[in-house]
Design a protein around this motif. Sequence first.
Motif, PDB file in Angstrom:
ATOM      1  N   CYS A 222      54.781  17.543 -77.781  1.00 36.70           N
ATOM      2  CA  CYS A 222      53.951  18.371 -78.653  1.00 36.70           C
ATOM      3  C   CYS A 222      53.086  17.520 -79.571  1.00 36.70           C
ATOM      4  O   CYS A 222      52.036  17.969 -80.053  1.00 36.70           O
TER       5      CYS A 222
ATOM      6  N   GLY B  92      62.981  17.554 -87.253  1.00 35.11           N
ATOM      7  CA  GLY B  92      62.522  18.733 -87.985  1.00 35.11           C
ATOM      8  C   GLY B  92      61.219  19.296 -87.458  1.00 35.11           C
ATOM      9  O   GLY B  92      60.989  20.496 -87.486  1.00 35.11           O
ATOM     10  N   LYS B  93      60.341  18.426 -86.988  1.00 33.45           N
ATOM     11  CA  LYS B  93      59.084  18.827 -86.372  1.00 33.45           C
ATOM     12  C   LYS B  93      58.642  17.682 -85.469  1.00 33.45           C
ATOM     13  O   LYS B  93      59.168  16.563 -85.569  1.00 33.45           O
TER      14      LYS B  93
ATOM     15  N   THR C 287      64.741  19.699 -78.575  1.00 31.44           N
ATOM     16  CA  THR C 287      64.150  18.716 -79.493  1.00 31.44           C
ATOM     17  C   THR C 287      63.694  17.453 -78.769  1.00 31.44           C
ATOM     18  O   THR C 287      62.803  16.753 -79.256  1.00 31.44           O
TER      19      THR C 287
ATOM     20  N   SER D 204      67.678  15.758 -85.422  1.00 30.21           N
ATOM     21  CA  SER D 204      66.338  16.283 -85.160  1.00 30.21           C
ATOM     22  C   SER D 204      65.367  15.802 -86.233  1.00 30.21           C
ATOM     23  O   SER D 204      65.713  15.729 -87.412  1.00 30.21           O
TER      24      SER D 204
ATOM     25  N   GLN E 245      59.688  25.724 -76.673  1.00 29.14           N
ATOM     26  CA  GLN E 245      60.738  26.635 -77.123  1.00 29.14           C
ATOM     27  C   GLN E 245      61.078  27.652 -76.039  1.00 29.14           C
ATOM     28  O   GLN E 245      62.247  27.971 -75.808  1.00 29.14           O
TER      29      GLN E 245
ATOM     30  N   TRP F  17      59.940  17.572 -78.010  1.00 32.41           N
ATOM     31  CA  TRP F  17      58.966  17.719 -79.096  1.00 32.41           C
ATOM     32  C   TRP F  17      57.942  16.590 -79.140  1.00 32.41           C
ATOM     33  O   TRP F  17      56.828  16.774 -79.617  1.00 32.41           O
TER      34      TRP F  17
END
Length: 382
Positions: free
Chosen positions: A305, A145-146, A299, A143, A244, A302
């Motif tokens: 996002c 992480g963000k 993930t 991942s 999420q 993401w």
Amino acid sequence: MKPFEVHISDEEVADLKARLKATRWPREEPRDAGWDYGANMAYLKELCAYWQDGFDWRAVEDEINGFDNFTVGIDGIDIHFIAEQGSGESPVPLLLTHGWPGSFLEFIEVIEPLAHPERFGGKAEDGFTVIVPSLPGYGFSGSPGKPIDCRDVAGLWRKLMVDVLGHERFIAQGGDWGCLVTSWIAADHGDVCIGAHHNMWIMRPPQGEGTPPPDAEEQAWLDGRAKGMARETAYQMIQATKPQTLAYGLTDSPAGLAGWIAEKFHRWGDTRGQIESRFSKDRLLANIALYWFTGTINTSTWMYCAIPLGESFSVPDGKRIETPVGIAHFPGDTFAMPPRQWVERAANVVHWTTMPAGGHFAAMEEPDLFIEDVRAFRRLIA
């Protein structure tokens, strides 16, 4: 860089089958709905029954492990990739990048023909050294992480190709998110990327003051694209805003995960309403099972996002991608290819092929056409 072998435990396989057996299905769907309201229930029940009793994950593991797999840490993220050394005296490195809801498995059937054409009636000198990574947050990669965007991934891929693998020049190829990653490799890393081949085009040309307005053909494409996006991109909104919340259901229910992913293959591929005209149950489930066993559906979303957080969809004002670009237009893709002049305002297009068939998942749907077009592009530039 560490060798990597895929092996899912017997306990995890047994847990999956138990969950499939205990699936709680919706009560009903609208009469004659087909796929218009989402994944068709009759087909999804058929697919999940096969996943429970007929699908062989161990065969998928054997297929993956038949290639050299590795992991390596880059900027704090463990990246999984396949690296297949090509035939011939000096095979050009070829970097293949997938998107969502695909995976590195999109390319599993084209790796050997691209690397070793002489095994399939071709010439060894046409071989590539093929590198197929898993995007951060997908499959066996770690991942980030963000959320990170495609331009960030382009920088990671440069480090993988040059710093880790020692390739000072290479060709990049991609569709879906892989298309945008490939565009940014070409834009930001043209000193090492000698060509960028796309089977989809996302990057917008510069939109600043003094740029020409869309012509009639471009405007028609933009209007059609807006209508298509309104029909087909609700998934983008949820994955870009509340991934999420979505992830709890898709991580807990294999039937839910199968429905979420299979519907995209049905709608985005050149299926003409028949999903298995393009994707066998085994190929669909290999990809879906990869998401399930790695627990990466959360993930993997993401990157959506990162859409409102960055500016990775447009060439910067006053700039143009000068690295040679090749386009393979597969006409059955839900996300229609822009007119050539639109792409040429953003990039140095030296190769354009309109295919007779095929859709969003080009390497899976039309592997022979995909392989030959990548080779034809390479002959132009290297």
